[in-house]
Every structure is written in C-alpha cells, then in structure tokens.
Motif scaffolding. Sequence first.
Motif, mmCIF file in Angstrom:
data_model
loop_
_atom_site.group_PDB
_atom_site.id
_atom_site.type_symbol
_atom_site.label_atom_id
_atom_site.label_comp_id
_atom_site.label_asym_id
_atom_site.label_seq_id
_atom_site.Cartn_x
_atom_site.Cartn_y
_atom_site.Cartn_z
ATOM 1 N N LEU A 1 94.475 68.667 60.956
ATOM 2 C CA LEU A 1 95.612 69.501 60.598
ATOM 3 C C LEU A 1 96.001 69.202 59.155
ATOM 4 C CD1 LEU A 1 98.094 71.345 61.234
ATOM 5 C CD2 LEU A 1 99.244 69.271 62.081
ATOM 6 N N PHE A 2 96.015 70.232 58.309
ATOM 7 C CA PHE A 2 96.356 70.084 56.896
ATOM 8 C C PHE A 2 97.733 70.703 56.658
ATOM 9 C CE2 PHE A 2 91.776 69.793 56.994
ATOM 10 C CZ PHE A 2 91.471 68.822 56.041
ATOM 11 N N VAL B 1 92.769 73.183 61.016
ATOM 12 C CA VAL B 1 94.017 73.931 61.156
ATOM 13 C C VAL B 1 94.771 73.782 59.843
ATOM 14 C CG1 VAL B 1 96.172 74.230 62.426
ATOM 15 C CG2 VAL B 1 94.110 73.420 63.631
ATOM 16 N N LEU B 2 94.909 74.867 59.106
ATOM 17 C CA LEU B 2 95.610 74.858 57.820
ATOM 18 C C LEU B 2 96.802 75.803 57.927
ATOM 19 C CD1 LEU B 2 92.247 74.887 57.202
ATOM 20 C CD2 LEU B 2 93.132 74.316 54.941
ATOM 21 N N VAL B 3 97.990 75.241 57.793
ATOM 22 C CA VAL B 3 99.232 75.970 58.067
ATOM 23 C C VAL B 3 99.928 76.342 56.763
ATOM 24 C CG1 VAL B 3 101.473 75.847 59.219
ATOM 25 C CG2 VAL B 3 99.496 74.677 60.214
ATOM 26 N N ASP B 4 100.445 77.567 56.707
ATOM 27 C CA ASP B 4 101.425 77.941 55.679
ATOM 28 C C ASP B 4 102.808 77.748 56.300
ATOM 29 O OD1 ASP B 4 99.505 78.627 53.833
ATOM 30 O OD2 ASP B 4 99.804 80.791 53.993
ATOM 31 N N LEU B 5 103.503 76.703 55.902
ATOM 32 C CA LEU B 5 104.830 76.451 56.458
ATOM 33 C C LEU B 5 105.768 77.629 56.165
ATOM 34 C CD1 LEU B 5 105.253 72.686 55.498
ATOM 35 C CD2 LEU B 5 104.878 73.614 57.804
ATOM 36 N N PRO B 6 106.809 77.821 56.970
ATOM 37 C CA PRO B 6 107.734 78.940 56.742
ATOM 38 C C PRO B 6 108.292 78.948 55.315
ATOM 39 C CG PRO B 6 108.158 77.923 58.867
ATOM 40 C CD PRO B 6 107.157 77.045 58.183
ATOM 41 N N GLY B 7 108.165 80.088 54.667
ATOM 42 C CA GLY B 7 108.635 80.217 53.304
ATOM 43 C C GLY B 7 107.601 79.883 52.253
ATOM 44 N N TRP B 8 106.399 79.531 52.675
ATOM 45 C CA TRP B 8 105.329 79.168 51.743
ATOM 46 C C TRP B 8 104.087 79.994 52.056
ATOM 47 C CZ3 TRP B 8 107.259 75.885 48.199
ATOM 48 C CH2 TRP B 8 108.340 75.085 48.566
ATOM 49 N N GLY B 9 103.214 80.126 51.072
ATOM 50 C CA GLY B 9 102.000 80.891 51.294
ATOM 51 C C GLY B 9 102.322 82.287 51.786
ATOM 52 N N SER B 10 101.674 82.692 52.864
ATOM 53 C CA SER B 10 101.895 84.025 53.422
ATOM 54 C C SER B 10 102.917 84.051 54.544
ATOM 55 C CB SER B 10 100.556 84.588 53.949
ATOM 56 O OG SER B 10 99.621 84.719 52.898
ATOM 57 N N SER B 11 103.497 82.903 54.869
ATOM 58 C CA SER B 11 104.507 82.866 55.935
ATOM 59 C C SER B 11 105.857 83.279 55.379
ATOM 60 C CB SER B 11 104.607 81.455 56.531
ATOM 61 O OG SER B 11 103.402 81.088 57.175
ATOM 62 N N PRO B 12 106.521 84.237 56.011
ATOM 63 C CA PRO B 12 107.825 84.677 55.490
ATOM 64 C C PRO B 12 108.850 83.554 55.526
ATOM 65 C CG PRO B 12 107.396 85.609 57.666
ATOM 66 C CD PRO B 12 106.128 84.951 57.238
ATOM 67 N N ALA B 13 109.824 83.638 54.631
ATOM 68 C CA ALA B 13 110.870 82.620 54.551
ATOM 69 C C ALA B 13 111.787 82.710 55.770
ATOM 70 C CB ALA B 13 111.672 82.787 53.272
ATOM 71 N N PRO B 14 112.211 81.576 56.288
ATOM 72 C CA PRO B 14 113.181 81.587 57.391
ATOM 73 C C PRO B 14 114.569 81.931 56.859
ATOM 74 C CG PRO B 14 112.735 79.340 56.701
ATOM 75 C CD PRO B 14 111.812 80.222 55.888
ATOM 76 N N ASP C 1 93.889 64.715 63.524
ATOM 77 C CA ASP C 1 94.063 63.857 62.364
ATOM 78 C C ASP C 1 94.828 64.690 61.344
ATOM 79 O OD1 ASP C 1 92.443 61.486 63.130
ATOM 80 O OD2 ASP C 1 90.803 62.948 63.134
ATOM 81 N N VAL C 2 95.971 64.204 60.890
ATOM 82 C CA VAL C 2 96.847 64.985 60.022
ATOM 83 C C VAL C 2 96.695 64.521 58.579
ATOM 84 C CG1 VAL C 2 99.181 65.864 59.670
ATOM 85 C CG2 VAL C 2 98.480 65.064 61.937
#
Length: 308
Positions: free
Chosen positions: A56-57, A84-97, A123-124
Amino acid sequence: MHAVDDRPARRVVTTDAYAPFPVKADAARWGLRRTVVPTEAGPVVVHHRPGRAAMLFVHGVAGSWTTWTPLLEAAGGVGDRGLVLVDLPGWGSSPAPDVPIDVDRAVAVLTAVLDALSVADVDVVGHSLGAFVAMHLAVVAPARVRSVALVSGTTVATAWAARHPVRALRTLPAFTLLRAGLAITGETARPLLGALAAIGVLPLLAAPVFAHVRRLDPSVLDAFVDELRPAGFTGAARAAAAYDLDRWRAVTCPVTAIAGRDDVFARVSDLDALVALLPGARTVLLEDCGHFAHVEHPDAVAHTLGLA
C-alpha cells in the motif's frame, strides 16, 4: 553504486543517480486498474492490481499515486506483488472532502479501500504526510500492517513545528513559512503557482524541497505544482499538531525510516527521535537528497526496502 556506513542505528546511503525517472500517469505500464471506492470522506480514486504480498503506497502533501512511479520504475514494477496506490481525499483525482481529513479519517479511508479490494494485510510505504498516516494505520489496525516504510516522513520535528509555529521559524522555517503563506493565500495559491511555472520561475520556488531542482525531469515539477493543495496542506499541519506521537510506541511491526540529509520539511534528528519511540526501527539517511527521496533517489529507496 551505494556506499553504506553500518553504524548501530543508522546506515548512510549515497547513490550516483539523481532523479533518473520522470513522473508518469501511465497506469497500464504497471498493470494497474483504476477504481473509485466510496468512503466516509467521499469517493476515493485507487490504482491497484492483485498479487502476492500486497503493498500500500500512501502519498504525501503535493503528491498523488503518480508520485510513486519513479520508485516503481526503479523497483521493476515490484515483480508479482499486489499494489494499492491511493489518492487521498482532496489529492490527485479524489475530490476534496467537506473539511480536510485528519489522521483518523485518513486511516478510515485506507481501511475502506483495503476492504473494497479484499486485501487482508499490506506492507505500507508512506511519504511525508503519508508516512504519518501509515504509522497511525499500524497503531489502530496492527493485524493489517506487516511492515511500515517511512520515506521522507514528516514526523517528530514537523509535529512540534505545527504546534509551535513561532518557535518553528528557527527549527523548520521552510515548512512554517509555507504553511503561513498557504493559510493566507488559500486556493488562490494554485493558479499563482501555475502562472509562475509558465514563466519559468517555479524552479526557484521549489528549490528548497529538492536537492537539485534543475536536474529534475519537468514532469516532477509539473506534478508538484498540480498536487500542492493549500487546504490539504494546512489541514495536514493541524492534524499533525493534534497527534500524540507516543501512540507510535504501540507499533510492533518492522519499521524503516528513510530520510534525506537536505530535507527542509524534516530534520535528521527525526531518525533518532523515531528510534527513541521505536527502538527496533531501522533508519537510513540519504546524502544529497531533499524531501522526495523516492523521486530523487528511487534506486536507493528500492534497495533499502528490498524491492530491487
């Protein structure tokens, strides 16, 4: 070549290849599939693939899933491991909370993502803010975390600076001034940065963050500009200020911390401070490196984590 100084608590690693790879948004290159996962903080964009021993990145401030692509390149796509590569909320393509997420909500988002993908444990690897979040995931969900790698993590010094902004002007001036500037300018900072990039001034502003800003591929600075989100940055600083770092003493999985000697958002002393909290932690200091170790020295990071 990598030169290693095997002292009891720290290895100092140097490499002759600085920022050898661009940042790429080519998910197909690594067999990644794009999925949108509903979470309590809103929809989250994830790039992932199945495989053994999933990793997980978690990106940091001014990052997204693409920030990890130089490390993937150096690590040969990390073989047959799941990713697993995540765009946290508000970053990348994930909309802002509605409001910037704190550490607990960030971990809830990661847990929802892993559940949705049916990934039991990982493994993170976390960068900057993502390193903070990775450690908290290991605190609250120890059964899901096999190991944690902190890459240019903003940890002890940054948390202290976030609590004491006036005194931090002497200890972490770059972090403190950027936080103050973004708090004042808000979202108007983003088009301003874009305009500065258009006239070629951006490298001067980004210079403190990277050891050799003029040697970066243009894609790295483009990504830095695109992903610097003022609300997310100031929200992350508030979350760090409120966090009790003593909670990390509960972490029992292996922890590796990689830091750049020239990191202006952290301090070399953070490595010793982390060992004080977690005596078993392995610490690695990269010479000639700023705040983006996985971009500036991806080969060294890959070797340190046993990925290459």
